[in-house]
Scaffold this motif. Structure first.
Motif, PDB file in Angstrom:
ATOM      1  N   ASP A 234      60.750  41.428  60.799  1.00 45.49           N
ATOM      2  CA  ASP A 234      59.418  40.853  60.948  1.00 45.49           C
ATOM      3  C   ASP A 234      59.396  39.679  61.915  1.00 45.49           C
ATOM      4  OD1 ASP A 234      58.319  42.712  59.321  1.00 45.49           O
ATOM      5  OD2 ASP A 234      57.963  41.380  57.625  1.00 45.49           O
ATOM      6  N   HIS A 235      60.439  38.861  61.894  1.00 50.45           N
ATOM      7  CA  HIS A 235      60.454  37.687  62.760  1.00 50.45           C
ATOM      8  C   HIS A 235      60.504  38.065  64.244  1.00 50.45           C
ATOM      9  CE1 HIS A 235      64.709  38.707  62.451  1.00 50.45           C
ATOM     10  NE2 HIS A 235      64.911  37.991  63.547  1.00 50.45           N
ATOM     11  N   LEU A 236      61.041  39.224  64.569  1.00 44.84           N
ATOM     12  CA  LEU A 236      61.099  39.659  65.962  1.00 44.84           C
ATOM     13  C   LEU A 236      59.717  39.979  66.515  1.00 44.84           C
ATOM     14  CD1 LEU A 236      64.199  42.039  65.863  1.00 44.84           C
ATOM     15  CD2 LEU A 236      64.091  39.694  66.738  1.00 44.84           C
ATOM     16  N   PHE A 237      58.822  40.417  65.660  1.00 43.15           N
ATOM     17  CA  PHE A 237      57.481  40.810  66.087  1.00 43.15           C
ATOM     18  C   PHE A 237      56.409  39.797  65.698  1.00 43.15           C
ATOM     19  CE2 PHE A 237      59.969  44.671  65.422  1.00 43.15           C
ATOM     20  CZ  PHE A 237      59.917  45.200  66.709  1.00 43.15           C
ATOM     21  N   GLY A 238      56.826  38.660  65.166  1.00 45.48           N
ATOM     22  CA  GLY A 238      55.874  37.636  64.767  1.00 45.48           C
ATOM     23  C   GLY A 238      55.142  37.950  63.489  1.00 45.48           C
ATOM     24  N   LEU A 239      55.679  38.867  62.691  1.00 50.78           N
ATOM     25  CA  LEU A 239      55.008  39.267  61.454  1.00 50.78           C
ATOM     26  C   LEU A 239      55.438  38.432  60.252  1.00 50.78           C
ATOM     27  CD1 LEU A 239      55.279  43.123  61.915  1.00 50.78           C
ATOM     28  CD2 LEU A 239      53.331  41.649  62.432  1.00 50.78           C
ATOM     29  N   ASP A 240      56.320  37.479  60.480  1.00 52.23           N
ATOM     30  CA  ASP A 240      56.800  36.663  59.368  1.00 52.23           C
ATOM     31  C   ASP A 240      55.832  35.543  59.018  1.00 52.23           C
ATOM     32  OD1 ASP A 240      57.338  35.519  61.811  1.00 52.23           O
ATOM     33  OD2 ASP A 240      59.143  34.486  61.143  1.00 52.23           O
ATOM     34  N   LYS A 241      54.789  35.359  59.831  1.00 50.87           N
ATOM     35  CA  LYS A 241      53.761  34.356  59.534  1.00 50.87           C
ATOM     36  C   LYS A 241      52.404  34.914  59.946  1.00 50.87           C
ATOM     37  CE  LYS A 241      54.511  32.014  63.935  1.00 50.87           C
ATOM     38  NZ  LYS A 241      53.287  31.891  64.653  1.00 50.87           N
ATOM     39  N   PRO A 242      51.353  34.516  59.274  1.00 48.87           N
ATOM     40  CA  PRO A 242      50.028  35.030  59.640  1.00 48.87           C
ATOM     41  C   PRO A 242      49.595  34.495  61.005  1.00 48.87           C
ATOM     42  CG  PRO A 242      49.847  33.374  57.917  1.00 48.87           C
ATOM     43  CD  PRO A 242      51.310  33.614  58.150  1.00 48.87           C
ATOM     44  N   VAL A 243      48.729  35.238  61.675  1.00 48.55           N
ATOM     45  CA  VAL A 243      48.192  34.805  62.960  1.00 48.55           C
ATOM     46  C   VAL A 243      47.273  33.617  62.717  1.00 48.55           C
ATOM     47  CG1 VAL A 243      46.719  35.466  64.896  1.00 48.55           C
ATOM     48  CG2 VAL A 243      48.323  37.115  63.926  1.00 48.55           C
ATOM     49  N   GLN A 244      47.478  32.570  63.465  1.00 49.56           N
ATOM     50  CA  GLN A 244      46.647  31.375  63.353  1.00 49.56           C
ATOM     51  C   GLN A 244      45.523  31.453  64.385  1.00 49.56           C
ATOM     52  OE1 GLN A 244      47.221  29.081  60.923  1.00 49.56           O
ATOM     53  NE2 GLN A 244      48.840  30.491  60.282  1.00 49.56           N
ATOM     54  N   LYS A 245      44.447  30.767  64.120  1.00 51.85           N
ATOM     55  CA  LYS A 245      43.307  30.791  65.034  1.00 51.85           C
ATOM     56  C   LYS A 245      43.687  30.296  66.433  1.00 51.85           C
ATOM     57  CE  LYS A 245      38.484  29.751  65.219  1.00 51.85           C
ATOM     58  NZ  LYS A 245      37.481  30.384  64.458  1.00 51.85           N
ATOM     59  N   ASP A 246      44.614  29.358  66.534  1.00 52.12           N
ATOM     60  CA  ASP A 246      45.024  28.825  67.834  1.00 52.12           C
ATOM     61  C   ASP A 246      45.944  29.775  68.589  1.00 52.12           C
ATOM     62  OD1 ASP A 246      43.579  26.559  67.268  1.00 52.12           O
ATOM     63  OD2 ASP A 246      45.297  25.480  66.456  1.00 52.12           O
ATOM     64  N   ASP A 247      46.491  30.789  67.909  1.00 50.06           N
ATOM     65  CA  ASP A 247      47.417  31.736  68.544  1.00 50.06           C
ATOM     66  C   ASP A 247      46.711  32.770  69.402  1.00 50.06           C
ATOM     67  OD1 ASP A 247      49.453  30.446  67.240  1.00 50.06           O
ATOM     68  OD2 ASP A 247      49.644  31.944  65.658  1.00 50.06           O
ATOM     69  N   VAL A 248      45.427  33.003  69.140  1.00 52.00           N
ATOM     70  CA  VAL A 248      44.664  34.023  69.864  1.00 52.00           C
ATOM     71  C   VAL A 248      43.316  33.465  70.290  1.00 52.00           C
ATOM     72  CG1 VAL A 248      45.762  36.005  68.736  1.00 52.00           C
ATOM     73  CG2 VAL A 248      43.741  34.969  67.705  1.00 52.00           C
ATOM     74  N   ALA A 249      42.715  34.120  71.289  1.00 47.89           N
ATOM     75  CA  ALA A 249      41.394  33.727  71.768  1.00 47.89           C
ATOM     76  C   ALA A 249      40.446  34.913  71.636  1.00 47.89           C
ATOM     77  CB  ALA A 249      41.485  33.284  73.229  1.00 47.89           C
ATOM     78  N   HIS A 250      39.233  34.645  71.185  1.00 47.07           N
ATOM     79  CA  HIS A 250      38.240  35.705  71.031  1.00 47.07           C
ATOM     80  C   HIS A 250      37.792  36.172  72.405  1.00 47.07           C
ATOM     81  CE1 HIS A 250      34.203  37.412  70.275  1.00 47.07           C
ATOM     82  NE2 HIS A 250      34.838  37.936  69.235  1.00 47.07           N
ATOM     83  N   LEU A 251      37.926  37.467  72.664  1.00 41.38           N
ATOM     84  CA  LEU A 251      37.539  38.044  73.950  1.00 41.38           C
ATOM     85  C   LEU A 251      36.120  38.583  73.903  1.00 41.38           C
ATOM     86  CD1 LEU A 251      38.138  39.041  76.834  1.00 41.38           C
ATOM     87  CD2 LEU A 251      39.149  41.089  75.799  1.00 41.38           C
ATOM     88  N   THR A 252      35.855  39.467  72.955  1.00 37.98           N
ATOM     89  CA  THR A 252      34.537  40.095  72.867  1.00 37.98           C
ATOM     90  C   THR A 252      34.390  40.770  71.515  1.00 37.98           C
ATOM     91  OG1 THR A 252      32.973  41.536  74.038  1.00 37.98           O
ATOM     92  CG2 THR A 252      35.246  42.319  73.847  1.00 37.98           C
ATOM     93  N   ALA A 253      33.206  41.273  71.265  1.00 34.38           N
ATOM     94  CA  ALA A 253      32.945  42.046  70.057  1.00 34.38           C
ATOM     95  C   ALA A 253      32.520  43.444  70.461  1.00 34.38           C
ATOM     96  CB  ALA A 253      31.856  41.393  69.218  1.00 34.38           C
ATOM     97  N   ALA A 254      32.991  44.420  69.736  1.00 39.25           N
ATOM     98  CA  ALA A 254      32.584  45.813  69.934  1.00 39.25           C
ATOM     99  C   ALA A 254      31.669  46.177  68.770  1.00 39.25           C
ATOM    100  CB  ALA A 254      33.804  46.724  69.966  1.00 39.25           C
ATOM    101  N   HIS A 255      30.578  46.843  69.076  1.00 40.35           N
ATOM    102  CA  HIS A 255      29.578  47.119  68.048  1.00 40.35           C
ATOM    103  C   HIS A 255      29.779  48.436  67.320  1.00 40.35           C
ATOM    104  CE1 HIS A 255      27.550  43.560  69.397  1.00 40.35           C
ATOM    105  NE2 HIS A 255      27.650  44.005  70.641  1.00 40.35           N
ATOM    106  N   ASN A 256      30.661  49.285  67.858  1.00 40.08           N
ATOM    107  CA  ASN A 256      30.963  50.534  67.167  1.00 40.08           C
ATOM    108  C   ASN A 256      32.364  50.987  67.569  1.00 40.08           C
ATOM    109  OD1 ASN A 256      30.762  52.155  69.642  1.00 40.08           O
ATOM    110  ND2 ASN A 256      28.547  51.826  69.460  1.00 40.08           N
TER     111      ASN A 256
END
Length: 109
Positions: A4-26
């Motif tokens: 898990d640590h190799l893929f970053g799955l050992d900790k939850p994704v934090q809001k600062d780790d990602v940026a919102h790109l867009t929303a898909a409606h369907n």
């Protein structure tokens, strides 16, 4: 899991780790946008809004929409890629059933 640590799955994704790109409606829009990002080699994650995950399991469709997130360093490039897709001119068929682009290429040869 052991890796898990190799893929970053050992900790939850934090809001600062990602940026919102867009929303898909369907789901169709989500598939198209994700396919474009994959084609450009831009990693992303999706998150269903509201009870969308439950609805996807029960009915096979998410009517609440999904958000697409990218790494902060990829946000500008991903935005440009999706804007280019959304603002592209449609290619139309001519009377012979050929695409207009093919005609232009033949003239140049």
């Amino acid at each position: 899991m052991a890796f898990d640590h190799l893929f970053g799955l050992d900790k939850p994704v934090q809001k600062d780790d990602v940026a919102h790109l867009t929303a898909a409606h369907n789901d169709i829009e989500l598939s198209v946008l994700c396919s474009i990002l994959e084609g450009e080699g831009i990693p992303y994650i999706t998150h269903d809004r509201g009870v969308g995950s439950v609805m996807r399991i029960l009915s096979g469709d998410n009517r609440y929409g999904s958000d697409i997130y990218v790494l902060p360093e990829d946000l500008e490039r991903a935005t440009e890629v999706l804007d280019a897709y959304r603002n592209a001119e449609p290619v139309e068929e001519d009377e012979d059933g050929d695409w207009d682009e093919d005609e232009d290429e033949d003239e140049e040869l």
